[in-house]
Scaffold this motif. Structure first.
Motif, PDB file in Angstrom:
ATOM      1  N   ILE A  26       0.833  -1.205   0.000  1.00  0.00           N
ATOM      2  CA  ILE A  26       0.000   0.000   0.000  1.00  0.00           C
ATOM      3  C   ILE A  26       0.868   1.255   0.000  1.00  0.00           C
ATOM      4  O   ILE A  26       0.604   2.208  -0.747  1.00  0.00           O
ATOM      5  N   GLN A  27       1.908   1.252   0.815  1.00  0.00           N
ATOM      6  CA  GLN A  27       2.818   2.407   0.847  1.00  0.00           C
ATOM      7  C   GLN A  27       3.469   2.629  -0.513  1.00  0.00           C
ATOM      8  O   GLN A  27       3.631   3.773  -0.967  1.00  0.00           O
ATOM      9  N   LYS A  30       0.884   4.183  -2.976  1.00  0.00           N
ATOM     10  CA  LYS A  30       0.665   5.606  -2.692  1.00  0.00           C
ATOM     11  C   LYS A  30       1.871   6.451  -3.107  1.00  0.00           C
ATOM     12  O   LYS A  30       1.720   7.579  -3.579  1.00  0.00           O
ATOM     13  N   LYS A  31       3.053   5.896  -2.945  1.00  0.00           N
ATOM     14  CA  LYS A  31       4.266   6.640  -3.287  1.00  0.00           C
ATOM     15  C   LYS A  31       4.412   6.823  -4.791  1.00  0.00           C
ATOM     16  O   LYS A  31       4.792   7.909  -5.265  1.00  0.00           O
ATOM     17  N   THR A  33       2.050   6.169  -7.402  1.00  0.00           N
ATOM     18  CA  THR A  33       0.902   6.507  -8.244  1.00  0.00           C
ATOM     19  C   THR A  33       0.706   8.018  -8.287  1.00  0.00           C
ATOM     20  O   THR A  33       0.520   8.664  -7.254  1.00  0.00           O
ATOM     21  N   ASP A  36      -4.721  10.857  -8.666  1.00  0.00           N
ATOM     22  CA  ASP A  36      -5.432  10.673  -7.400  1.00  0.00           C
ATOM     23  C   ASP A  36      -6.667   9.796  -7.557  1.00  0.00           C
ATOM     24  O   ASP A  36      -7.384   9.555  -6.593  1.00  0.00           O
ATOM     25  N   GLU A  39      -8.594   3.710  -5.698  1.00  0.00           N
ATOM     26  CA  GLU A  39      -8.918   3.227  -4.362  1.00  0.00           C
ATOM     27  C   GLU A  39      -8.229   1.893  -4.158  1.00  0.00           C
ATOM     28  O   GLU A  39      -7.887   1.196  -5.129  1.00  0.00           O
ATOM     29  N   ASP A  62      -6.351   6.999   4.148  1.00  0.00           N
ATOM     30  CA  ASP A  62      -6.760   7.583   2.881  1.00  0.00           C
ATOM     31  C   ASP A  62      -6.738   6.575   1.745  1.00  0.00           C
ATOM     32  O   ASP A  62      -5.731   5.881   1.536  1.00  0.00           O
ATOM     33  N   LYS A  63      -7.866   6.454   1.047  1.00  0.00           N
ATOM     34  CA  LYS A  63      -8.030   5.622  -0.152  1.00  0.00           C
ATOM     35  C   LYS A  63      -8.051   4.119   0.114  1.00  0.00           C
ATOM     36  O   LYS A  63      -8.094   3.321  -0.818  1.00  0.00           O
TER      37      LYS A  63
END
Length: 308
Positions: A26-27, A30-31, A33, A36, A39, A62-63
């Motif tokens: 997940i980290q 997010k880093k 992508t 925005d 999900e 978030d997300k």
């Protein structure tokens, strides 16, 4: 001129006693992508209490949406539960192994490719191993020919159906079967085909899905510009029960798509393949007998679990 917004991507991660991988994945998403419009749906497949508690650290972030299943639904079932919890009008669904890390903006690159290539129904990024070396990102459809003759001979007969798996591709290429660890699927295609076949518990989901995609007139592709790391085996074990599960899924696939003669020949082939290893480990003898009996679905791991 109104600029078109980026397509929405629903990323599905299935967790089973591997929360550390899930959190790192997940980290990474997010880093790397950039857009925005995505999900992340995390489906916990009835992990142990300690692992589930560890997952709670991402709940409400978030997300990220966290879903707990009371039973282990397997790979296909877990992903389809995630799809049910995702946004229903997503342009793309990304069925991603939780033991993976993005090396670049995978979602952006894959969605951009599919936006331009409208006949491709599913694509995948280039796979790298944990040590940084390149790994193959696609495979071939299981058949008697590939088992008996091998890919080199089959390539002479049907070159387009058997591209080199170990070649370093720099441009997108149509492939038979994308890796099941990262399946980036066009939303309308997933809905048209009804998702993955949840009869498969752990294996052969991608072969089944890509064959159905092909029969429906769509293509599968590798997009090497998009890159990710897969720590293969990080979210599962290779016990003898898991090895048996592979053959249960494989012969379910054969029963769906191959005639009785080829199924019988394949049963003999895999029986002998395992029987010849019996002197290395007696369990191969048990595995050979299991295959000779037809790898019955009734003995799947899905029926050997308890609810928590």
């Amino acid at each position: 001129m109104i600029e078109k917004s980026p397509p929405f991507v629903s990323i599905i991660l299935v967790n089973y006693n591997s929360a550390s991988y899930t959190i790192d994945c997940i980290q990474s998403i997010k880093k790397e992508t950039k857009a925005d419009s995505y999900e992340i749906i995390v489906v916990d497949n009835n992990s142990g209490p300690a692992d589930r508690d560890k997952l709670l650290s991402i709940s409400g972030t978030d997300k990220v949406k966290l879903v707990f299943s009371r039973i282990n639904l397997g790979f296909a079932g877990g992903n389809m539960l995630g799809v049910q919890q995702a946004r229903p009008d997503s342009e793309y669904y990304f069925l991603l192994n939780n033991d993976t890390l993005f090396r670049n903006d995978v979602c952006g690159l894959l969605s951009a490719y599919l936006e331009l290539n409208t006949r491709v129904g599913v694509c995948t990024p280039q796979t790298y191993k944990g040590d940084g070396s390149m790994d193959h990102s696609f495979s071939y459809f299981p058949s008697l020919g590939i088992n008996v003759l091998g890919s080199a001979c089959m390539r002479l007969i049907e070159p387009d159906a058997y591209p080199y798996k170990k070649k370093h591709y720099t441009e997108p290429i149509t492939v038979p079967v994308v890796t099941g660890s990262a399946m980036f699927i066009r939303g309308p295609v997933l809905r048209q085909l009804g998702g993955l076949d949840t009869t498969h518990f752990l294996y052969c989901e991608e072969e089944d899905f890509c064959l159905r995609i092909k029969r429906a007139g769509w293509q599968s592709a590798l997009v090497p510009a998009a890159q990710f790391v897969h720590f293969a085996g990080g979210s599962g074990s290779q016990s003898w029960m898991v090895r048996r599960e592979f053959y249960i899924s494989l012969f379910h696939y054969f029963r769906k798509y191959h005639g009785p003669f080829e199924r019988a020949a394949l049963r003999i082939f895999y029986t002998l393949k395992n029987a010849r290893k019996v002197f290395r480990n007696r369990e191969f003898g048990r595995l050979a007998w299991f295959i000779l009996r037809g790898a019955p679905m009734a003995e799947s791991l899905r029926y050997r679990q308890q609810m928590r």
